[in-house]
Design a protein around this motif. Structure first.
Motif, short mmCIF file in Angstrom:
data_model
loop_
_atom_site.label_atom_id
_atom_site.label_comp_id
_atom_site.label_asym_id
_atom_site.label_seq_id
_atom_site.Cartn_x
_atom_site.Cartn_y
_atom_site.Cartn_z
N ILE A 1 3.85 1.89 -2.43
CA ILE A 1 3.64 1.06 -1.24
C ILE A 1 2.14 0.90 -0.98
N GLU A 2 1.41 2.02 -1.01
CA GLU A 2 -0.02 1.96 -0.76
C GLU A 2 -0.73 1.07 -1.77
N GLN A 3 -0.33 1.19 -3.05
CA GLN A 3 -0.98 0.39 -4.09
C GLN A 3 -0.73 -1.09 -3.88
N ARG A 4 0.49 -1.46 -3.54
CA ARG A 4 0.81 -2.89 -3.36
C ARG A 4 0.09 -3.47 -2.15
N ILE A 5 0.05 -2.69 -1.07
CA ILE A 5 -0.67 -3.17 0.11
C ILE A 5 -2.15 -3.35 -0.20
N SER A 6 -2.71 -2.41 -0.95
CA SER A 6 -4.12 -2.50 -1.32
C SER A 6 -4.39 -3.73 -2.17
N LEU A 7 -3.49 -4.02 -3.12
CA LEU A 7 -3.66 -5.20 -3.97
C LEU A 7 -3.58 -6.49 -3.15
N VAL A 8 -2.63 -6.55 -2.22
CA VAL A 8 -2.49 -7.74 -1.38
C VAL A 8 -3.73 -7.94 -0.52
N ARG A 28 -0.08 4.21 8.57
CA ARG A 28 -0.70 5.42 8.04
C ARG A 28 0.20 6.64 8.30
N ARG A 29 0.79 6.71 9.49
CA ARG A 29 1.69 7.83 9.81
C ARG A 29 2.95 7.77 8.95
N LEU A 30 3.46 6.53 8.74
CA LEU A 30 4.65 6.39 7.92
C LEU A 30 4.41 6.86 6.49
N LEU A 31 3.29 6.44 5.89
CA LEU A 31 2.98 6.83 4.52
C LEU A 31 2.76 8.34 4.41
#
Length: 233
Positions: A1-8, A28-31
């Motif tokens: 999830i973090e990687q995809r959000i970062s790419l977007v 951030r709390r969810l991750l």
């Protein structure tokens, strides 16, 4: 999830020319919660140990490792030294020239080197501990004592506060450089470089000590500065 959000975010920033704000607090709390729920999240990746036979083979088959330059001598002394004292990359990198001393046993006994190592812990700074590296009864060029002796010759004119182990550029050796060095040696051995890491000499040294049959788990724990069951593992 973090990687995809970062790419977007990176794509949108590039496409529209503006900086996107940082992570939303709820996200951030969810991750963080998802990471804590992952049973494998805290497990370290498996790393292969750099053992005595591997060091001997590397020394024998690769002339570049036997070069008389300061960079080559520093790299080999750091590698074999970490194998002998079960050193972490960060522990080796913090040593200065003054932390290496050479002595001899009484009455013309064996020569040995002393490395003053500060244990790397997450809590407060630890006092330095002496690590003893004896010259072998039948000296070999690859061995840690000989490697440290050659390095001492190369840095003889440097001040006591100079870093003991350095990168090819002359800067202090850090964990990331030590890790890259081990991956380079892994390739020379024909390994997948992903199998090697900054702890490879430390792992290999512990396995070699255990393989002698003369090292108890308590001794390995003390030698490796482990407080848990990692020495047994």
């Amino acid at each position: 999830i973090e990687q995809r959000i970062s790419l977007v975010k990176g794509f949108l920033s590039h496409k529209y020319g503006f900086q996107i704000a940082g992570e939303a607090p709820r996200l951030r709390r969810l991750l963080k919660k998802r990471r804590e729920e992952d049973p494998f999240g805290r497990l370290r990746k498996k790393r292969r140990g750099m053992r005595k036979r591997h060091l001997q083979r590397l020394w024998r088959e690769n002339p570049a490792l036997r070069a008389s330059t300061k960079a080559a001598r520093s790299a080999w002394a750091a590698e074999t030294g970490a194998w002998h004292v079960l050193g972490r990359g960060g522990e080796m990198g913090e040593m200065n020239k003054a932390d290496l001393q050479f002595k001899r046993q009484r009455h013309g006994g064996r020569r040995y080197a002393v490395l003053w190592l500060a244990p790397l812990k997450k809590r407060e700074k630890q006092p330095k501990l002496p690590q003893f590296i004896y010259e072998q009864e039948h000296p070999e060029e690859w061995e840690p004592y000989q490697a440290l002796s050659r390095l001492a010759e190369s840095i003889a004119d440097e001040p006591p506060s100079a870093p003991l182990f350095t990168t090819p550029s002359g800067a202090r050796m850090r964990t990331n450089h030590f890790r890259a060095q081990n991956k380079r040696l892994a390739r020379l051995l024909g390994w997948d470089e992903k199998e090697a890491g900054a702890h490879s000499p430390r792992i290999g040294g512990a396995i070699d000590y255990a393989g002698t049959g003369n090292a108890s788990q308590l001794m390995l724990e003390a030698k490796g500065r482990w407080s848990g069951d990692i020495a047994r593992i």
